[in-house]
Design a protein around this motif. Structure first.
Motif, mmCIF file in Angstrom:
data_model
loop_
_atom_site.group_PDB
_atom_site.id
_atom_site.type_symbol
_atom_site.label_atom_id
_atom_site.label_comp_id
_atom_site.label_asym_id
_atom_site.label_seq_id
_atom_site.Cartn_x
_atom_site.Cartn_y
_atom_site.Cartn_z
ATOM 1 N N PHE A 47 -4.907 1.481 10.219
ATOM 2 C CA PHE A 47 -5.058 0.167 9.581
ATOM 3 C C PHE A 47 -6.089 0.182 8.458
ATOM 4 N N ALA A 48 -6.385 1.361 7.930
ATOM 5 C CA ALA A 48 -7.423 1.444 6.906
ATOM 6 C C ALA A 48 -7.022 0.743 5.619
ATOM 7 N N GLU A 49 -5.754 0.908 5.218
ATOM 8 C CA GLU A 49 -5.387 0.352 3.916
ATOM 9 C C GLU A 49 -3.918 -0.046 3.821
ATOM 10 N N ASP A 50 -3.029 0.766 4.348
ATOM 11 C CA ASP A 50 -1.594 0.590 4.106
ATOM 12 C C ASP A 50 -1.035 -0.650 4.787
ATOM 13 N N ILE A 51 -1.427 -0.923 6.018
ATOM 14 C CA ILE A 51 -0.912 -2.086 6.748
ATOM 15 C C ILE A 51 -2.080 -2.919 7.249
ATOM 16 N N HIS A 52 -1.791 -4.154 7.616
ATOM 17 C CA HIS A 52 -2.818 -5.078 8.070
ATOM 18 C C HIS A 52 -2.389 -5.711 9.392
ATOM 19 N N LYS A 267 9.534 -4.372 8.813
ATOM 20 C CA LYS A 267 8.612 -5.319 8.197
ATOM 21 C C LYS A 267 7.714 -4.648 7.159
ATOM 22 N N THR A 268 7.196 -3.491 7.492
ATOM 23 C CA THR A 268 6.208 -2.856 6.597
ATOM 24 C C THR A 268 6.852 -1.963 5.553
ATOM 25 N N GLN A 269 8.035 -1.424 5.820
ATOM 26 C CA GLN A 269 8.788 -0.573 4.886
ATOM 27 C C GLN A 269 7.939 0.616 4.417
ATOM 28 N N SER A 270 7.762 0.772 3.108
ATOM 29 C CA SER A 270 7.061 1.957 2.597
ATOM 30 C C SER A 270 5.606 1.995 3.047
ATOM 31 N N ARG A 271 4.983 0.837 3.218
ATOM 32 C CA ARG A 271 3.593 0.823 3.679
ATOM 33 C C ARG A 271 3.487 1.344 5.109
ATOM 34 N N GLY A 272 4.487 1.008 5.928
ATOM 35 C CA GLY A 272 4.505 1.533 7.290
ATOM 36 C C GLY A 272 4.711 3.037 7.327
ATOM 37 N N TRP A 273 5.577 3.527 6.427
ATOM 38 C CA TRP A 273 5.775 4.977 6.362
ATOM 39 C C TRP A 273 4.492 5.694 5.961
ATOM 40 N N MET A 274 3.757 5.137 5.013
ATOM 41 C CA MET A 274 2.502 5.754 4.581
ATOM 42 C C MET A 274 1.452 5.710 5.685
ATOM 43 N N SER A 474 5.415 14.322 5.348
ATOM 44 C CA SER A 474 5.603 13.606 4.085
ATOM 45 C C SER A 474 4.632 12.445 3.953
ATOM 46 N N ALA A 475 4.372 11.748 5.082
ATOM 47 C CA ALA A 475 3.417 10.640 5.042
ATOM 48 C C ALA A 475 1.999 11.130 4.783
ATOM 49 N N SER A 476 1.674 12.329 5.249
ATOM 50 C CA SER A 476 0.345 12.889 5.003
ATOM 51 C C SER A 476 0.230 13.426 3.589
ATOM 52 N N LEU A 477 1.307 14.063 3.104
ATOM 53 C CA LEU A 477 1.266 14.657 1.774
ATOM 54 C C LEU A 477 1.153 13.604 0.681
ATOM 55 N N ILE A 478 1.673 12.395 0.928
ATOM 56 C CA ILE A 478 1.594 11.332 -0.071
ATOM 57 C C ILE A 478 0.154 10.892 -0.295
ATOM 58 N N LYS A 479 -0.725 11.234 0.654
ATOM 59 C CA LYS A 479 -2.147 10.891 0.522
ATOM 60 C C LYS A 479 -2.933 12.036 -0.130
ATOM 61 N N PHE A 480 -2.275 12.785 -0.988
ATOM 62 C CA PHE A 480 -2.908 13.965 -1.578
ATOM 63 C C PHE A 480 -4.219 13.629 -2.283
ATOM 64 N N LEU A 481 -4.214 12.587 -3.075
ATOM 65 C CA LEU A 481 -5.408 12.219 -3.836
ATOM 66 C C LEU A 481 -6.436 11.490 -2.984
ATOM 67 N N GLU A 482 -6.084 11.124 -1.775
ATOM 68 C CA GLU A 482 -6.996 10.375 -0.904
ATOM 69 C C GLU A 482 -7.534 11.239 0.242
ATOM 70 N N GLY A 483 -7.692 12.516 -0.020
ATOM 71 C CA GLY A 483 -8.296 13.419 0.955
ATOM 72 C C GLY A 483 -7.408 14.540 1.411
ATOM 73 N N ALA A 484 -6.073 14.387 1.302
ATOM 74 C CA ALA A 484 -5.170 15.425 1.790
ATOM 75 C C ALA A 484 -5.225 16.687 0.941
ATOM 76 N N TRP A 485 -5.861 16.626 -0.229
ATOM 77 C CA TRP A 485 -5.973 17.818 -1.063
ATOM 78 C C TRP A 485 -6.939 18.853 -0.473
ATOM 79 N N VAL A 486 -7.828 18.413 0.410
ATOM 80 C CA VAL A 486 -8.837 19.333 0.948
ATOM 81 C C VAL A 486 -8.214 20.459 1.765
ATOM 82 N N PRO A 487 -7.372 20.188 2.781
ATOM 83 C CA PRO A 487 -6.784 21.321 3.516
ATOM 84 C C PRO A 487 -5.901 22.199 2.653
#
Length: 779
Positions: A47-52, A267-274, A474-487
């Motif tokens: 619940f950090a950002e994508d969904i509420h 309900k959440t669609q792409s935000r839920g996938w992320m 795929s849901a993790s890789l989409i966060k590349f610029l938000e920390g996933a680039w480190v591993p």
């Protein structure tokens, strides 16, 4: 545990239920530390950002449904019921799967493999009873043939295993950071957001520094506390979960239905996938069940997970969801974490237990990182590093100083750089799911080639679990610029270093093979080899399993003397976890008996413990002596051009005694006439006086005079001392090589070679007895 073979008694049939339950209890602290602390940060990351979190509760119930089915399908069904059965003679992990494939499909990346290695007991059959010698038919046979014929596919398979290894190393950086940081974040509920951020990061860094600084002491001194800590933590979160369920929402169990996942995504669609990148963290540490299999048994790990860990985690997540379903007014998003659902009067005690559990979970992944790096180094895919065994009784507890401090620096860097669980979770999730994908791919090959199952079963396994893991990937890789680039960055750096080192080693071995000297040239020099033979034993270390290495000809052309007994020594690793003591040495003779030249191949598994120099020298000379005696007993005649190798164990019956210099055992050692020469265990003392081994040749008419003279000469040479002669190769790409090869050899490989341990580490030879022969290799 037998320190000689380095194996645990991992056969369930021979274990009593008391032993199994004891192992299950102990596995809580070693295997399930990382998985057990995941409730600290899963909901907070999701619940950090994508969904509420809304008043309809569709989001929280959908997340709970995803968590329940993810834990059920991946750790329970995939690992407990299927993957745990794919052990390599009791060992687990990425390299265990790769080792199984190497033996069943001949895709071994080790250049010095021999047909004699396939006669090893652990090589021929795994613990499931399937043998590599079973004939295959149909698709399995064609797949095996394709892998063996195409070098490109073999390299792809090796790179796939190395990618999984690199991600495990990245997980060793990220897991301690997110675990400790999430545990410390409990202080946020007792102070304002402006103030707690000045407490969390310094406190987490102090705990991490202390954790890595204490690694060299080993875990055996405090290891007995690990299982009680995790047990207490599991009891805490499950009890709090049950309280929240009955107190806030007893009907939360309805959210376990898969229908809520559909409503959530609708309900959440792409935000839920992320947001699946945060849900993914609930299975962090699942790979440890398989990776740490060598320390426990399959049954003990299954009992611990199904009876305690799995229900405790489900209750904990259900309790958090029940609390949040009745609390929709969240002052700020950072208060949706684990601690908000803990009753206020229990928060500080739970905070202390959480920090302890986070430390235990971090310790498990750090130890696992050390273990997999040791395996990579043994198989020639990682530079030589110093490996310290912190416990003489418990196998697998090792410490690698260089890797430990590197992990600490990287762990502190990501903790200070990110400062929140959101980006740490994105980074950790990608590393975890990548390792699982690699395991799924390798398992599909194991099912066909090793288990000899139908290809339909393998395809179903890949499609079912691969689809689930690909969704999370795929849901993790989409966060590349938000920390996933480190591993990804860490994996690329380690992968480049490992591939460069492996490539350089292959080129060096090819050079040795192409430039080795024939035995005929050596024999043409005569019995004295054209030089002065002096007292002592000369161990010429080489990677070759046949022929005379170029460093020897380079040495004898520059020095006028050599030892009276020459041993061409090859210490190599084979793709099995352990080599039994009675199969350790392959000994043969080079040339006629009067030359006193032998070839000795010492075989280690990728998880075997290498002995120190005193034990190694004693076992080596004992194996040669036993070879001489067995050769005389069989009355075989050795052809000068034919090297016949014999399997000799490390603990045969031909060593009379061990004495310290100036010791009191001289009288016993000088008593000849025994028909059997025994090999007692060497008692390790704290004294720095080097031990001296004496061999007594029995006075019996059954031994021929020529054999007796050879054994006497071997005894005299051993007492004269042992010298280690090793090659120090300076690699250079030959003229006309491509740009990539010149960079890999001249820059990459040479940089790694100069800044890592030399070949002396592999033999643990003493500095005073080591002589390095430098040569330039133009490859």
């Amino acid at each position: 545990m037998d320190i000689e073979s380095g194996t645990y008694q991992n056969i369930v049939k021979k274990e009593s239920w008391r032993t199994v339950l004891t192992l299950a209890y102990q596995s809580l602290g070693v295997v399930y530390g990382d998985l057990s602390i995941s409730p600290l940060y899963v909901y907070k990351s999701t619940f950090a950002e994508d969904i509420h979190h809304s008043e309809s509760n569709e989001e929280i119930f959908g997340v709970l449904s995803f968590i329940f089915w993810t834990i059920t399908l991946v750790p329970l069904f995939k690992y407990v019921f299927i993957v745990l059965r794919a052990d390599d003679n009791g060992e687990g992990g990425t390299f265990a799967l790769y080792s199984l494939l190497c033996r069943h499909a001949r895709v071994n990346s080790l250049p010095s493999c021999q047909l004699a290695d396939e006669q090893l007991i652990e090589y021929k059959a795994d613990s499931n009873g399937s043998s590599s010698a079973i004939p295959q038919s149909g698709f399995a046979a064609s797949l095996k043939s394709t892998l063996e014929k195409h070098r490109v596919l073999q390299k792809i398979l090796l790179v796939l295993a190395l990618i999984g290894t690199c991600m495990v190393i990245g997980d060793g950086v990220l897991t301690p950071a997110i675990s400790v940081f999430s545990a410390v974040s409990g202080v946020e509920l007792s102070m304002s957001k402006e103030h707690h951020k000045y407490i969390e990061v310094p406190a987490a860094c102090i705990i991490l520094i202390g954790l890595f600084a204490l690694q060299h002491y080993g875990t055996h001194r405090v290891g007995f506390l690990f299982a009680p800590v995790i047990l207490l933590w599991l009891m805490c979160i499950s009890t709090i979960g049950v309280y929240n369920i009955f107190h806030w929402n007893p009907h939360v169990y309805q959210a376990l239905s898969p229908y809520y996942m559909y409503k959530f995504l609708k309900k959440t669609q792409s935000r839920g996938w992320m947001s699946l990148g945060g849900i993914l963290l609930c299975i962090t540490g699942s790979e440890a069940m398989f990776a740490d299999l060598g320390h426990f048994s399959q049954l003990s790990i299954k009992i611990a997970f199904t009876s305690l860990v799995y229900p405790s985690l489900i209750l904990a997540y259900m309790g958090q969801a029940a609390y949040l379903s009745q609390h929709h007014v969240i002052e700020s998003d950072y208060r949706i974490g684990f601690y908000v659902s803990v009753p206020e009067n229990l928060r500080w005690p739970v905070l202390v237990v959480a920090i302890l559990a986070a430390v235990v979970g971090s310790q498990a992944i750090i130890t696992g990182t050390f273990s997999i790096i040791k395996q990579c180094s043994a198989l020639g895919c990682f530079p030589k590093v110093k490996i310290v065994h912190t416990s003489s009784k418990i196998h697998g507890q090792i410490y690698i100083p260089e890797i430990n401090w590197l992990l600490m620096i990287l762990c502190l860097a990501v903790t200070i750089g990110f400062r929140d669980t959101k980006r740490l979770g994105n980074a950790s999730g990608l590393a975890v799911i990548t390792v699982m994908l690699v395991t799924t791919c390798l398992m599909s090959l194991v099912i066909v080639l090793c288990w000899h199952k139908s290809v339909v079963f393998a395809i179903a396994f890949v499609v079912f679990f691969g689809t689930i893991e690909a969704l999370y990937f795929s849901a993790s890789l989409i966060k590349f610029l938000e920390g996933a680039w480190v591993p990804i960055a860490l994996a690329l750096c380690f992968l480049a270093a490992m591939c460069t080192w492996h490539y350089g080693n292959l080129k060096r071995y090819e050079f040795d093979v192409q430039n080795k000297v024939s035995v005929n040239w050596l024999l043409s020099l005569g019995q004295t080899l054209g030089i002065k033979r002096v007292r002592g034993i000369g161990l010429i270390h080489t990677e070759l399993v046949s022929g005379v290495p170029a460093i020897f000809s380079h040495f004898v052309t520059n020095l006028p003397a050599f030892h009276q007994v020459l041993v061409f020594l090859c210490v190599k690793s084979v793709p099995v976890p352990h080599v039994r003591a009675e199969e350790r040495f392959l000994v043969g003779r080079m040339g006629p008996k009067q030359f006193r030249m032998y070839r000795c191949i010492v075989r280690y598994g990728y998880r075997d413990v290498h002995k120190d120099d005193v034990e190694f020298e004693g076992d080596l000379v004992c194996s040669i002596a036993e070879f001489v005696r067995s050769e005389a007993a069989m009355a075989t005649e050795t052809n000068e051009e034919d090297e016949r190798m014999s399997v000799v164990g490390t603990c045969s019956t031909y060593m009379q005694g061990v004495e310290d210099q100036g010791g009191s055992e001289q009288d016993d050692l000088d008593k000849p006439g025994t028909s059997e020469i025994r090999s007692p265990k060497v008692k390790k003392k704290k004294s720095k006086i080097k031990k001296k081994v004496r061999f007594v040749v029995p006075e019996t008419p059954k031994i021929e005079k020529e054999t007796r003279e050879e054994l006497m000469e071997l005894t005299e040479a051993r007492e004269g001392g042992v010298a280690y002669i090793m090659g120090n190769a300076y690699m250079r790409a030959k003229q006309g090589s491509g740009l990539v090869k010149r960079i890999a050899i001249n820059v990459g490989y040479e940089f790694i070679r100069r800044n890592t341990r030399g070949p002396r580490t592999a033999l643990t030879s003493p500095h005073a007895s080591t002589l390095e022969v430098g040569m330039i290799y133009h490859v």
